[in-house]
Motif scaffolding. Structure first.
Motif, short mmCIF file in Angstrom:
data_model
loop_
_atom_site.label_atom_id
_atom_site.label_comp_id
_atom_site.label_asym_id
_atom_site.label_seq_id
_atom_site.Cartn_x
_atom_site.Cartn_y
_atom_site.Cartn_z
N GLU A 170 0.85 -1.19 0.00
CA GLU A 170 0.00 0.00 0.00
C GLU A 170 0.88 1.23 0.00
OE1 GLU A 170 -3.87 0.47 2.46
OE2 GLU A 170 -2.34 1.57 3.59
N TYR A 171 0.46 2.28 -0.71
CA TYR A 171 1.24 3.51 -0.75
C TYR A 171 0.31 4.69 -1.06
CZ TYR A 171 0.95 3.09 -5.85
OH TYR A 171 0.49 2.99 -7.14
N THR A 172 0.84 5.90 -0.97
CA THR A 172 0.09 7.11 -1.28
C THR A 172 0.46 7.58 -2.68
OG1 THR A 172 0.07 7.78 1.04
CG2 THR A 172 -0.37 9.49 -0.60
N ASP A 173 -0.54 7.79 -3.56
CA ASP A 173 -0.26 8.19 -4.93
C ASP A 173 -0.20 9.71 -5.06
OD1 ASP A 173 -2.86 9.17 -5.01
OD2 ASP A 173 -3.61 7.64 -6.38
N GLN A 174 -0.05 10.18 -6.32
CA GLN A 174 0.10 11.61 -6.57
C GLN A 174 -1.13 12.42 -6.22
OE1 GLN A 174 0.13 9.12 -8.79
NE2 GLN A 174 -0.42 9.79 -10.85
N ASN A 175 -2.28 11.78 -6.05
CA ASN A 175 -3.50 12.47 -5.63
C ASN A 175 -3.74 12.35 -4.14
OD1 ASN A 175 -4.27 13.34 -8.26
ND2 ASN A 175 -4.98 11.27 -8.71
#
Length: 305
Positions: A170-175
């Protein structure tokens, strides 16, 4: 090769879903504490050991006789405009050194959405055909998608055992949205040897295990994968909407730029133009433009000064 040795040899074919492998490698580079890319040579050594253990044979008789990498790809002009051409060539060199055959189809963009059209079909057809002709004992899939279930069922009819290397992360995307990748349970149930790699990598008892650590490139090798800014830099923007400030905060794969107000400006690692995210430090001077995602203003086209 005599017949006795030929009968002993466990032939391994490795097939990479390139989009998935790239996402996993980027996750470990930008969002995981490892801060390093996956090593193809280290992964191949790991595969040989896993197959030897699973098949109950001497590792010397477990050999990767074929390896293939499938992915959609930007044209040369598109890759250059996105500052990706050099990195694409560097990874091509890595695959070539490890004897991995590459298979590319052009990426297709429609309604601002870029997709890999047809690559999974090509992947499945090639894997099945080569399994028939090259008589792999074990075919290893680096993939996570349930779309490959029909392929596995076909391979089972040939008597080919299938090992799956899957990852959940899991990760945080550009949005600034949480993005989750999980390996299909149906896929895992169909294969002979399912292996969830994140469990092995994050196992604290294997922290000093050389085989696990060899799955990642060393800091020295990482500099080769991520050339210094002078090597990949393009001209700094000179338009009137360019702004200058400092890096205020760095997280896993994203960060914030000071704005002179209480509200800091979010940026994503993919919007860095002349450096790698892992080369940034809090306080670094940067030049950037203002963009927008579905949550509001963000920094884009970021240059480290």
């Amino acid at each position: 090769m005599n017949n006795t040795l030929d009968n002993k040899l466990t032939r391994i074919g490795v097939f990479y879903d390139g989009g998935f492998f790239s996402a996993v490698s980027n996750y470990y580079t930008y969002h995981h504490q490892r801060r390093a890319r996956l090593s193809v040579s280290g992964l191949h050594e790991f595969i040989r050991r896993q197959v030897a253990d699973a098949e109950g044979v001497d590792m010397r008789y477990c050999q990767i006789v074929d390896a293939h990498y499938f992915r959609g790809r930007y044209s040369a002009h598109e890759a250059e405009s996105k500052n990706r051409l050099l990195m694409d060539r560097i990874f091509d060199d890595v695959l070539m050194r490890e004897g991995v055959v590459t298979h590319f189809l052009p990426l297709q963009t429609r309604n601002a959405v870029t997709t890999e059209k047809g690559i999974d079909v090509w992947f499945a057809l090639e894997a099945f055909e080569l399994a028939m002709y090259k008589r792999f004992n074990v075919l290893v899939l680096v993939a996570s998608d349930s779309d490959y279930v029909p392929l596995i069922r076909k391979l089972n009819t040939l008597g080919t055992r299938v090992m799956l290397l899957g990852w959940d992360f899991e990760y945080t995307d550009q949005n600034q949205n949480k993005r989750t990748t999980t390996t299909s349970l149906t896929l895992m149930e169909e294969v002979t040897y399912p292996i969830l790699m994140h469990n092995i990598i994050d196992d604290k008892t294997k922290r000093s295990d050389p085989i696990t650590n060899a799955l990642f490139i060393t800091p020295e090798q990482n500099r080769f994968y991520n050339p210094p800014a002078a090597t990949v830099a393009v001209s700094s923007p000179n338009s009137s909407d360019t702004k200058k400030s400092k890096i205020a905060e760095l997280k896993q794969g994203f960060g914030f730029i000071q704005t002179g107000t209480a509200q800091q400006l979010f940026f994503f690692h993919a919007d860095l133009e002349n450096c790698d995210f892992n080369d940034l430090k809090v306080g670094d001077n940067v030049e950037y433009k203002i963009g927008k995602n579905d949550r509001g203003p963000i920094a884009i086209e970021i240059y480290k000064l």
